[in-house]
Scaffold this motif. Structure first.
Motif, mmCIF file in Angstrom:
data_model
loop_
_atom_site.group_PDB
_atom_site.id
_atom_site.type_symbol
_atom_site.label_atom_id
_atom_site.label_comp_id
_atom_site.label_asym_id
_atom_site.label_seq_id
_atom_site.Cartn_x
_atom_site.Cartn_y
_atom_site.Cartn_z
ATOM 1 N N LEU A 202 1.233 5.586 5.696
ATOM 2 C CA LEU A 202 1.368 5.838 4.260
ATOM 3 C C LEU A 202 2.770 5.475 3.770
ATOM 4 O O LEU A 202 2.926 4.891 2.694
ATOM 5 N N ALA A 203 3.770 5.813 4.559
ATOM 6 C CA ALA A 203 5.141 5.486 4.180
ATOM 7 C C ALA A 203 5.337 3.974 4.118
ATOM 8 O O ALA A 203 5.985 3.458 3.193
ATOM 9 N N ASP A 204 4.771 3.250 5.078
ATOM 10 C CA ASP A 204 4.868 1.783 5.063
ATOM 11 C C ASP A 204 4.178 1.212 3.830
ATOM 12 O O ASP A 204 4.685 0.281 3.195
ATOM 13 N N ALA A 205 3.016 1.765 3.492
ATOM 14 C CA ALA A 205 2.267 1.285 2.324
ATOM 15 C C ALA A 205 3.038 1.554 1.041
ATOM 16 O O ALA A 205 3.098 0.705 0.144
ATOM 17 N N ALA A 206 3.636 2.743 0.952
ATOM 18 C CA ALA A 206 4.406 3.091 -0.248
ATOM 19 C C ALA A 206 5.585 2.145 -0.417
ATOM 20 O O ALA A 206 5.894 1.711 -1.528
ATOM 21 N N ALA A 207 6.243 1.811 0.680
ATOM 22 C CA ALA A 207 7.369 0.896 0.613
ATOM 23 C C ALA A 207 6.917 -0.503 0.192
ATOM 24 O O ALA A 207 7.590 -1.182 -0.593
ATOM 25 N N GLN A 208 5.767 -0.917 0.699
ATOM 26 C CA GLN A 208 5.246 -2.249 0.356
ATOM 27 C C GLN A 208 4.813 -2.320 -1.111
ATOM 28 O O GLN A 208 4.964 -3.359 -1.768
ATOM 29 N N LEU A 209 4.305 -1.219 -1.628
ATOM 30 C CA LEU A 209 3.836 -1.187 -3.016
ATOM 31 C C LEU A 209 4.953 -0.983 -4.021
ATOM 32 O O LEU A 209 4.757 -1.232 -5.221
ATOM 33 N N LYS A 210 6.106 -0.537 -3.576
ATOM 34 C CA LYS A 210 7.196 -0.237 -4.495
ATOM 35 C C LYS A 210 7.548 -1.447 -5.353
ATOM 36 O O LYS A 210 7.842 -2.526 -4.846
ATOM 37 N N GLY A 211 7.465 -1.230 -6.661
ATOM 38 C CA GLY A 211 7.814 -2.302 -7.589
ATOM 39 C C GLY A 211 6.738 -3.353 -7.779
ATOM 40 O O GLY A 211 6.933 -4.328 -8.493
#
Length: 216
Positions: A202-211
């Motif tokens: 989830l943390a990796d996905a959130a970072a990838q989706l940021k912006g």
């Protein structure tokens, strides 16, 4: 409050109504203002609503303009008071998310888009404990379920609440909650058990989706 903001609020309410997310005059939307917030009125069909029908309220919910605010004004007032990051609040009765809420069941982290709700490390989107609609008890249960960082929750036997740094962001998140609820219900109907994403995933996905098309 700018006239364009009022127009946007009416347009958003009509769009969610047309999409079937706020049937039978249900649901409500609000925007924070310098004096408190502006909210959709009580009991008026969204197709007939105009900017003049919106009701401005003080931070404590006391009306500052003519008209009767939504019966859920306490919910909106409580969220704005508790969450400085909330500039808009959207409450819907979208069918599939509401079905889960009627089972008092949240949405687990089955898809990376759940991170748009700020659900990293929170095990998905919860379902707040039940309280009667329109009451301060419901408002406080909603605030408790959201906590400090979550931007969406289900309300037991009721519907969905989403907040955002903009109206567009809150609307987009409310729509995504309905989409995620549909995916979860489809898996359950097929007798399949979803494989849930880990906190690291989830943390990796959130970072990838940021912006990247992220609802504010």
């Amino acid at each position: 409050m700018a006239d364009t903001d009022r127009k946007d609020l009416v347009a958003a309410a009509r769009a969610l109504d047309a999409a079937g997310h706020m049937p039978q005059k249900s649901g409500n939307l609000s925007l924070r203002t310098a004096r408190g917030f502006v909210i959709t009125p009580s009991g008026l069909p969204y197709a007939a609503m105009t900017e003049a029908d919106l009701v401005e309220c003080a931070a404590d919910g006391a009306p500052l303009s003519n008209g009767r605010p939504s019966s859920e004004w306490r919910l909106h007032a409580a969220i704005f008071s508790a969450r400085a990051d909330a500039q808009a609040v959207v409450h819907t009765h979208s069918p599939r998310a509401t079905a889960l809420a009627c089972a008092r069941r949240g949405i687990p982290p089955l898809h990376y888009m759940i991170t748009l709700a700020g659900a990293v490390g929170r095990a998905g989107i919860p379902c707040a404990r039940h309280a009667t609609f329109g009451t301060e008890a419901l408002a406080q249960e909603c605030v408790a379920a959201l906590g400090e960082g979550l931007r969406a929750t289900l309300l037991a036997n009721h519907g969905v609440v989403a907040l955002g740094a903009s109206l567009a962001g809150a609307v987009a998140l409310a729509r995504e909650v309905e989409n995620l609820a549909g995916q979860y219900l489809d898996l359950l109907a097929a007798g399949l058990k979803p494989v849930l994403l880990s906190k690291a995933e989830l943390a990796d996905a959130a970072a990838q989706l940021k912006g990247y098309g992220r609802p504010a």
